[in-house]
Motif scaffolding. Structure first.
Motif, PDB file in Angstrom:
ATOM      1  N   GLY A 269       0.826  -1.204   0.000  1.00 39.24           N
ATOM      2  CA  GLY A 269       0.000   0.000   0.000  1.00 39.24           C
ATOM      3  C   GLY A 269       0.859   1.252   0.000  1.00 39.24           C
ATOM      4  O   GLY A 269       0.523   2.256  -0.628  1.00 39.24           O
ATOM      5  N   ARG A 270       1.994   1.197   0.700  1.00 34.88           N
ATOM      6  CA  ARG A 270       2.863   2.384   0.806  1.00 34.88           C
ATOM      7  C   ARG A 270       3.415   2.785  -0.571  1.00 34.88           C
ATOM      8  O   ARG A 270       3.535   3.959  -0.881  1.00 34.88           O
TER       9      ARG A 270
ATOM     10  N   ASP B 201      -6.710   6.630   2.323  1.00 35.86           N
ATOM     11  CA  ASP B 201      -5.930   5.521   2.860  1.00 35.86           C
ATOM     12  C   ASP B 201      -6.932   4.399   3.127  1.00 35.86           C
ATOM     13  O   ASP B 201      -7.563   4.340   4.179  1.00 35.86           O
TER      14      ASP B 201
ATOM     15  N   SER C 140      -4.096  -2.006   0.870  1.00 36.71           N
ATOM     16  CA  SER C 140      -3.022  -2.923   1.282  1.00 36.71           C
ATOM     17  C   SER C 140      -3.551  -4.355   1.318  1.00 36.71           C
ATOM     18  O   SER C 140      -4.683  -4.591   1.760  1.00 36.71           O
TER      19      SER C 140
ATOM     20  N   LYS D 138      -4.550  -7.546   6.578  1.00 35.39           N
ATOM     21  CA  LYS D 138      -5.583  -6.684   6.001  1.00 35.39           C
ATOM     22  C   LYS D 138      -6.804  -7.499   5.536  1.00 35.39           C
ATOM     23  O   LYS D 138      -6.866  -8.698   5.732  1.00 35.39           O
TER      24      LYS D 138
HETATM   25  C1  LIG Z   1      -3.572   2.704   7.976  1.00 32.64           C
HETATM   26  C2  LIG Z   1      -2.522   2.075   7.120  1.00 32.64           C
HETATM   27  N1  LIG Z   1      -2.209   2.661   5.962  1.00 32.64           N
HETATM   28  C3  LIG Z   1      -1.276   2.134   5.133  1.00 32.64           C
HETATM   29  C4  LIG Z   1      -0.604   0.981   5.455  1.00 32.64           C
HETATM   30  C5  LIG Z   1       0.445   0.466   4.508  1.00 32.64           C
HETATM   31  O1  LIG Z   1       0.139  -0.730   3.915  1.00 32.64           O
HETATM   32  P1  LIG Z   1       1.327  -1.675   3.392  1.00 32.64           P
HETATM   33  O2  LIG Z   1       1.840  -2.412   4.582  1.00 32.64           O
HETATM   34  O3  LIG Z   1       0.700  -2.575   2.394  1.00 32.64           O
HETATM   35  O4  LIG Z   1       2.344  -0.783   2.800  1.00 32.64           O
HETATM   36  C6  LIG Z   1      -0.891   0.348   6.659  1.00 32.64           C
HETATM   37  C7  LIG Z   1      -0.137  -0.870   6.972  1.00 32.64           C
HETATM   38  O5  LIG Z   1      -0.192  -1.545   7.877  1.00 32.64           O
HETATM   39  C8  LIG Z   1      -1.877   0.894   7.515  1.00 32.64           C
HETATM   40  O6  LIG Z   1      -2.191   0.318   8.680  1.00 32.64           O
END
Ligand SMILES: Cc1ncc(COP(=O)(O)O)c(C=O)c1O
Length: 402
Positions: free
Chosen positions: A51-52, A147, A171, A176
């Motif tokens: 997700g990041r 987000d 994500s 998730k």
């Molecule tokens: C609220 C939130 N946004 C974004 C992310 C990022 O996701 P990813 O781990 O797939 O990069 C997380 C990850 O745990 C999250 O809790």
């Protein structure tokens, strides 16, 4: 922590032979299936390893650069603010609302300046919200990016989360709504496109580490003792896959990569059973809500009927010095896996602060010190055994509240 929320053991096992069809085939098919689900053009679906990475791509899409400001909620995961400094923009934290898990719109309005380019809108625990029209119209230079990491396929007023603002990131990490081990997706705003760049692939060894770690999570969700043994074995073999320390501790940006083949296949496996998984989690949420209502001192949050819960949050009426210890006590008493998300305004506690000034987000800090959460998992039946566990949880909480 109990994860792989929507993944069955059969879906996991059957993913391996399906991988023979190859990355290109599965990624292309997944994009089409996701576009059909969200009723958008395929070009708006872009897959990543996380997700990041999808957030970083959206910041680029919106032209964020030096001189701009990006607002993120002061109740989030560290990998969200991590993506802002590399753009050259100034990162600003804005508190969440007193009675909600997302922004207070008036406070957000007051925080937006002429330099604000992007606001990252939280939908914590999968509870989708919508930015009021007056706020969007007042600040036309601002792009509101969802987000949606906790809310894949959540709905708000009948709309899919991620389709009604200026793009969204999702994500598919272990914990998730859908589990790809890792994985992420950007849902681009209508009419926009990202330049087609070939992202580096996740090394094959890491795909095996993902598979090993996921297997331990799957077992743990069904047979906790077996899961503990499996995770200990995976750890001993050095096969655990997790975020790099540099990202968590030092706030380093994430080098974007392509979605792993295994993740793409696992996600494709979970899509046909998505509606049933969401319905099951909504049943769990209804049971949790009813049981916890016996203790009116606890805070719970209203959620749209179409919520795809990632965990079910509740808050104690006071700050807890050691939330992890309390979660362990409550888990042992009830037999339910109690979680601590988020344990700091920038989760996890001890991660890079990005200059956050302590005391500047009192509501986020209060939540971080008082919120616990209950599991959402297709392997957890909403039956009489769950009622017994909830009765034990309520009894244990009653003692804590004395
Ligand atoms: C609220 C939130 N946004 C974004 C992310 C990022 O996701 P990813 O781990 O797939 O990069 C997380 C990850 O745990 C999250 O809790």
């Amino acid at each position: 922590m109990l994860t792989a929320n929507s993944l069955s053991i059969w879906q996991y096992l059957s993913a391996f032979p399906a991988m023979l069809a190859g990355r290109r085939h599965h990624r292309a098919a997944l994009r089409i299936e996701l576009a059909q689900l969200f009723e958008v053009e395929v070009g708006r679906i872009v897959l990543f390893d996380s997700g990041r990475a999808a957030l970083a791509a959206l910041l680029r899409l919106h032209g964020v650069q030096a001189g701009d400001e990006v607002i993120v909620p002061a109740f989030t995961c560290v990998v969200v603010p991590n993506q802002v400094p590399p753009t050259g923009a100034v990162l600003r934290f804005v508190d969440v609302g007193q009675g909600s898990l997302h922004f207070d719109w008036l406070a957000l309005d007051a925080a937006i300046t002429p330099r604000t380019r992007v606001v990252v809108v939280p939908h914590n625990f999968g509870i989708a919200c919508e930015v009021p029209t007056w706020l969007r119209e007042k600040h036309r230079q601002v792009r509101f990016v969802d987000d949606a990491a906790h809310g894949f396929a959540s709905r708000c007023d009948g709309q899919w989360l991620g389709t009604y603002h200026d793009g969204a990131f999702f994500s598919f990490e272990y914990s998730k709504n859908l589990s790809g081990g890792i994985g992420g997706m950007a849902l681009l705003p209508a009419g926009s496109a990202l330049p087609a760049t070939a992202l580096p692939e996740v090394p094959c060894r890491d795909e095996w580490r993902l598979a090993a770690t996921l297997k331990a999570h799957l077992l743990g969700a069904r047979w906790p003792l077996l899961g503990r043994f499996a995770m200990a074995a995976v750890r001993r073999l050095g096969m655990v896959y997790r975020s790099g320390d540099g990202e968590v501790r030092d706030g380093e940006p994430h080098p974007p990569r392509a979605m792993p083949l295994l993740s793409a296949v696992l996600l494709r496996r979970q899509l046909p059973t998505l509606a049933a998984a969401i319905a099951h989690k909504q049943q769990l949420a209804a049971r949790y809500q009813r049981a916890l209502a016996a203790l009116p001192q606890l805070q719970q949050w209203p959620a749209p009927a179409g919520t795809h819960w990632v965990r079910y949050p509740f808050a104690l009426p006071f700050a807890v010095a050691d939330k992890a210890a309390l979660a362990r006590r409550l888990s042992a008493a009830s037999g339910l896996n109690i979680g601590v998300w988020f344990d700091d305004v920038i989760h996890p506690a001890g991660s890079c602060r990005h200059g956050y000034a302590a005391g500047s987000a009192p509501h986020g800090e209060r939540l971080a010190a008082s919120v616990l959460n209950l599991p959402m998992n297709i392997a957890l039946p909403a039956d009489v055994r769950l009622e017994r566990k909830l009765a034990r949880l309520v009894a244990a909480l009653r003692t804590e509240l004395k």
